[in-house]
Design a protein around this motif. Structure first.
Motif, PDB file in Angstrom:
ATOM      1  N   PHE A  50      -2.487   1.527   2.799  1.00 36.30           N
ATOM      2  CA  PHE A  50      -3.250   2.552   2.083  1.00 36.30           C
ATOM      3  C   PHE A  50      -2.389   3.784   1.818  1.00 36.30           C
ATOM      4  CE2 PHE A  50      -6.924   5.790   2.579  1.00 36.30           C
ATOM      5  CZ  PHE A  50      -7.151   5.828   1.214  1.00 36.30           C
ATOM      6  N   ILE A  51      -1.677   4.263   2.821  1.00 31.83           N
ATOM      7  CA  ILE A  51      -0.866   5.467   2.633  1.00 31.83           C
ATOM      8  C   ILE A  51       0.265   5.208   1.636  1.00 31.83           C
ATOM      9  CG2 ILE A  51       0.712   5.165   4.599  1.00 31.83           C
ATOM     10  CD1 ILE A  51       0.581   8.187   5.015  1.00 31.83           C
ATOM     11  N   ALA A  52       0.848   4.019   1.662  1.00 33.47           N
ATOM     12  CA  ALA A  52       1.915   3.699   0.709  1.00 33.47           C
ATOM     13  C   ALA A  52       1.395   3.758  -0.726  1.00 33.47           C
ATOM     14  CB  ALA A  52       2.499   2.317   1.015  1.00 33.47           C
ATOM     15  N   ASP A  53       0.250   3.143  -0.967  1.00 34.57           N
ATOM     16  CA  ASP A  53      -0.326   3.166  -2.314  1.00 34.57           C
ATOM     17  C   ASP A  53      -0.786   4.569  -2.698  1.00 34.57           C
ATOM     18  OD1 ASP A  53       0.221   0.485  -2.592  1.00 34.57           O
ATOM     19  OD2 ASP A  53      -1.847  -0.172  -2.284  1.00 34.57           O
ATOM     20  N   LEU A  54      -1.337   5.293  -1.743  1.00 37.79           N
ATOM     21  CA  LEU A  54      -1.836   6.650  -1.993  1.00 37.79           C
ATOM     22  C   LEU A  54      -0.698   7.590  -2.390  1.00 37.79           C
ATOM     23  CD1 LEU A  54      -4.683   8.083  -1.639  1.00 37.79           C
ATOM     24  CD2 LEU A  54      -3.795   8.888   0.537  1.00 37.79           C
ATOM     25  N   VAL A  55       0.387   7.627  -1.631  1.00 37.48           N
ATOM     26  CA  VAL A  55       1.465   8.571  -1.938  1.00 37.48           C
ATOM     27  C   VAL A  55       2.194   8.207  -3.227  1.00 37.48           C
ATOM     28  CG1 VAL A  55       1.760   9.337   0.448  1.00 37.48           C
ATOM     29  CG2 VAL A  55       3.236   7.524  -0.434  1.00 37.48           C
ATOM     30  N   ARG A  56       2.236   6.918  -3.563  1.00 40.32           N
ATOM     31  CA  ARG A  56       2.857   6.541  -4.846  1.00 40.32           C
ATOM     32  C   ARG A  56       2.028   7.016  -6.024  1.00 40.32           C
ATOM     33  NH1 ARG A  56       4.549   1.068  -2.519  1.00 40.32           N
ATOM     34  NH2 ARG A  56       2.410   0.514  -3.041  1.00 40.32           N
ATOM     35  N   GLU A  57       0.733   7.153  -5.825  1.00 39.05           N
ATOM     36  CA  GLU A  57      -0.170   7.572  -6.898  1.00 39.05           C
ATOM     37  C   GLU A  57      -0.318   9.090  -6.979  1.00 39.05           C
ATOM     38  OE1 GLU A  57      -2.433   6.744 -10.157  1.00 39.05           O
ATOM     39  OE2 GLU A  57      -1.525   5.189  -8.938  1.00 39.05           O
ATOM     40  N   LEU A  58      -0.094   9.794  -5.868  1.00 35.18           N
ATOM     41  CA  LEU A  58      -0.262  11.251  -5.852  1.00 35.18           C
ATOM     42  C   LEU A  58       0.862  11.938  -6.625  1.00 35.18           C
ATOM     43  CD1 LEU A  58      -1.369  12.012  -2.181  1.00 35.18           C
ATOM     44  CD2 LEU A  58      -2.670  12.482  -4.275  1.00 35.18           C
ATOM     45  N   GLU A  63       5.506  15.264   1.739  1.00 36.61           N
ATOM     46  CA  GLU A  63       6.299  14.545   2.729  1.00 36.61           C
ATOM     47  C   GLU A  63       5.333  13.692   3.529  1.00 36.61           C
ATOM     48  OE1 GLU A  63       7.341  17.002   6.568  1.00 36.61           O
ATOM     49  OE2 GLU A  63       7.615  18.317   4.827  1.00 36.61           O
ATOM     50  N   VAL A  64       5.872  12.686   4.185  1.00 34.20           N
ATOM     51  CA  VAL A  64       5.043  11.738   4.918  1.00 34.20           C
ATOM     52  C   VAL A  64       5.445  11.739   6.384  1.00 34.20           C
ATOM     53  CG1 VAL A  64       4.400   9.292   5.142  1.00 34.20           C
ATOM     54  CG2 VAL A  64       4.769  10.285   2.879  1.00 34.20           C
ATOM     55  N   ASP A  65       4.462  11.716   7.244  1.00 38.61           N
ATOM     56  CA  ASP A  65       4.692  11.584   8.679  1.00 38.61           C
ATOM     57  C   ASP A  65       3.629  10.631   9.207  1.00 38.61           C
ATOM     58  OD1 ASP A  65       5.699  11.926  11.261  1.00 38.61           O
ATOM     59  OD2 ASP A  65       5.665  14.120  11.153  1.00 38.61           O
ATOM     60  N   PHE A  66       3.797  10.196  10.436  1.00 41.41           N
ATOM     61  CA  PHE A  66       2.860   9.236  11.013  1.00 41.41           C
ATOM     62  C   PHE A  66       2.477   9.617  12.429  1.00 41.41           C
ATOM     63  CE2 PHE A  66       5.150   6.880   7.792  1.00 41.41           C
ATOM     64  CZ  PHE A  66       4.121   6.233   7.132  1.00 41.41           C
TER      65      PHE A  66
END
Length: 181
Positions: A50-58, A63-66
């Motif tokens: 979900f996060i991968a698809d979300l950040v590609r669309e935003l 930046e991304v962290d987990f």
């Protein structure tokens, strides 16, 4: 321990998920339009697809962290004991944060992580969940943005697992144990 046999019935197609992510991103972009860099925090492991698809669309600087939190282990029911298995690498003080969750069930895990992150004093903290299962809620809480509301069913796919299986399914499916059919 032998796993119980089960079948998976498709609930939400990959196409429906993609369309909903597009809509969610429009809403999120509107709220965070004036941020200089959004920190998108994925709750591992279930939210990784979900996060991968979300950040590609935003269409925002981000930046991304987990963070990894668990209250399930290999069971189908929450233990209600939330454990932090991996914390953020960077600081979030005075920063805008979007916390990404795969599914809001009882609310224990999300509530625990929200409280932990709020203590770090972000400028803004919002949550987005792919799935919401309100029938199981034990803590009064809901995500700021929700992909789909689902009934009280155990689901897998699109990053969500059962005993570390089925994360790779491109859709959300309902688990039906064959010994109860």
């Amino acid at each position: 321990m032998q796993a119980r046999p089960y079948v998976i019935d498709r609930m939400i197609s990959a196409k429906a998920i993609a369309a909903r992510i597009e809509q969610l991103c429009i809403e999120i972009e509107t709220e965070f339009a004036n941020t200089d860099k959004l920190i998108v925090v994925g709750m591992l492991r279930g939210s990784f697809v979900f996060i991968a698809d979300l950040v590609r669309e935003l269409d925002l600087p981000l930046e991304v962290d987990f963070i990894e939190a668990s209250s399930y282990g290999n069971d189908t029911q929450s233990s209600r004991e939330v454990r932090i298995l991996k914390d953020l690498r960077g600081g979030i003080e005075s920063r805008d944060v979007l916390l990404v969750e795969d599914i809001v069930d009882t609310g224990y895990t999300l509530s625990h992580v929200i409280n932990m992150l709020r203590a770090r004093e972000p400028a803004k903290l919002r949550t987005v969940a792919l799935l919401d299962k309100p029938a199981r809620r034990e803590i009064a809480l809901s995500a700021d943005y929700t992909g789909f509301e689902i009934p009280d069913e155990f689901v897998v796919g699109y990053g969500i697992d059962f005993a570390q299986r089925n994360r790779n399914l491109p859709y959300i499916g309902k688990v039906q144990f064959t010994d109860t059919l």
